[in-house]
Structures are given as C-alpha cells and as structure tokens.
Design an enzyme around this catalytic site. Structure first.
Site, PDB file in Angstrom:
ATOM      1  N   ASP A 171       0.869  -1.179   0.000  1.00  0.00           N
ATOM      2  CA  ASP A 171       0.000   0.000   0.000  1.00  0.00           C
ATOM      3  C   ASP A 171       0.902   1.224   0.000  1.00  0.00           C
ATOM      4  O   ASP A 171       1.978   1.208   0.608  1.00  0.00           O
ATOM      5  CB  ASP A 171      -0.896   0.014   1.240  1.00  0.00           C
ATOM      6  CG  ASP A 171      -1.948  -1.080   1.230  1.00  0.00           C
ATOM      7  OD1 ASP A 171      -2.424  -1.431   0.141  1.00  0.00           O
ATOM      8  OD2 ASP A 171      -2.307  -1.564   2.319  1.00  0.00           O
ATOM      9  N   ASP A 184      -7.248  -1.350  -4.355  1.00  0.00           N
ATOM     10  CA  ASP A 184      -8.256  -0.928  -3.379  1.00  0.00           C
ATOM     11  C   ASP A 184      -9.194   0.114  -3.986  1.00  0.00           C
ATOM     12  O   ASP A 184     -10.402   0.118  -3.699  1.00  0.00           O
ATOM     13  CB  ASP A 184      -7.590  -0.352  -2.129  1.00  0.00           C
ATOM     14  CG  ASP A 184      -6.718  -1.362  -1.403  1.00  0.00           C
ATOM     15  OD1 ASP A 184      -6.991  -2.570  -1.506  1.00  0.00           O
ATOM     16  OD2 ASP A 184      -5.757  -0.931  -0.743  1.00  0.00           O
TER      17      ASP A 184
END
Length: 165
Positions: free
Chosen positions: A121, A139
C-alpha cells in the site's frame, strides 16, 4: 459472451497491470524513504506492507490463519465471483462493476501470493484530522465497484440504467 470477453480485456487486464506497476514503483521509489506529501498534505505517498485486510483487519492473526483466510479463501471467492459473472446474465453496468471489484481483488491476491502474504500500500488521503488508511490502485478499483453498485441500486442509478437499455 463476446461483450463480456471484451470487457474483461478492457477492464481487468489494464487494472491489474496498473496495480502491479504502481506497486513495483512504490517498492522501488518509496520503500525505506520518508513519505512525500502533495496538496498541503492532502495526498501522501508512503510505503506500507499490509498483512491484513482493509485497515489491517486480521494483521495480528497467526501467519497460517492469515494464509488460509486472505490467500486461499479469498482466491476461491474471487474465482467463484468470476465464474458467477461469466455465467449469470446481467447488464453491462453490473458486469463492469463486478469486474472492478474482482480486478482489485486479484491484484491484491497476486501481491499476497508473491510477497510473503503482504500487500503493498502506498497512498494516503488526509483532510485535517480525517484520513484514510494507506491504500493502493487495487483498493481503489474495489471501492469504485462497491460504490458503483450502491449508486446503480439507488433510484437515480435505476433511472440511468433504464434509460440506456
């Protein structure tokens, strides 16, 4: 079936490719570096590896349990979801939104499978004291798909999809 194959080619492959590329760049450019902020701190690039689900849910579970849940079970759900999308008759909006969710899921699953159970991330949004968890392109695809389903289930979305059919 031809339209479904075309949509898979136009939605899944570019999204998964973009997700892979941006995660590779995050590893190369951000890992071990200080976060880089833009727009007065609203958007930040920062490197994180998440062993859990959204917002690190389940990150503290034992490694073998995380593998079973986040790799094996999620993989089965994603394959089942793809089969469902291919077999179930549905309009192009539902199919495309389903593809967004599956593309994001497969992007993160790839990461888990080849990154020792971790997902890279690297983006963070912050407005004052409100901030998101650190996230990635996969995401975003998942959230756009989910919010899209919520929208097309609303009266405005139903009007829009009925007008274009």
């Amino acid at each position: 079936m031809k339209i479904k194959a075309l949509l898979i080619f136009l939605v899944c492959l570019p999204l998964i490719g973009c997700d892979r590329y941006t995660k590779q760049q995050a590893v190369f450019l951000l890992k071990g570096q200080e976060p880089v902020s833009f727009l007065n701190g609203f958007f930040t690039l920062t490197y994180h590896e998440n062993t859990g689900a959204m917002l690190s849910l389940g990150a503290y579970l034992p490694e073998n349990v995380r593998f079973i849940i986040f790799t094996l079970l999620v993989g089965l759900v994603l394959v089942g979801g793809l089969i469902y999308l291919l077999v179930k008759p549905m309009n192009k909006y539902n199919f495309t939104l389903g593809l967004l969710i599956l593309s994001g899921g497969f992007g993160n699953l790839y990461d888990r499978a080849f990154n020792n159970g971790r997902v890279v991330d690297f983006m963070l949004l912050q407005a004052g004291s409100l901030k998101t968890g650190v996230f990635n392109v996969a995401d975003i695809a998942i959230m756009v798909g989910l919010f899209g389903f919520i929208f097309i289930s609303s009266k405005w979305g139903k009007q829009l999809t009925n007008q274009s059919n």
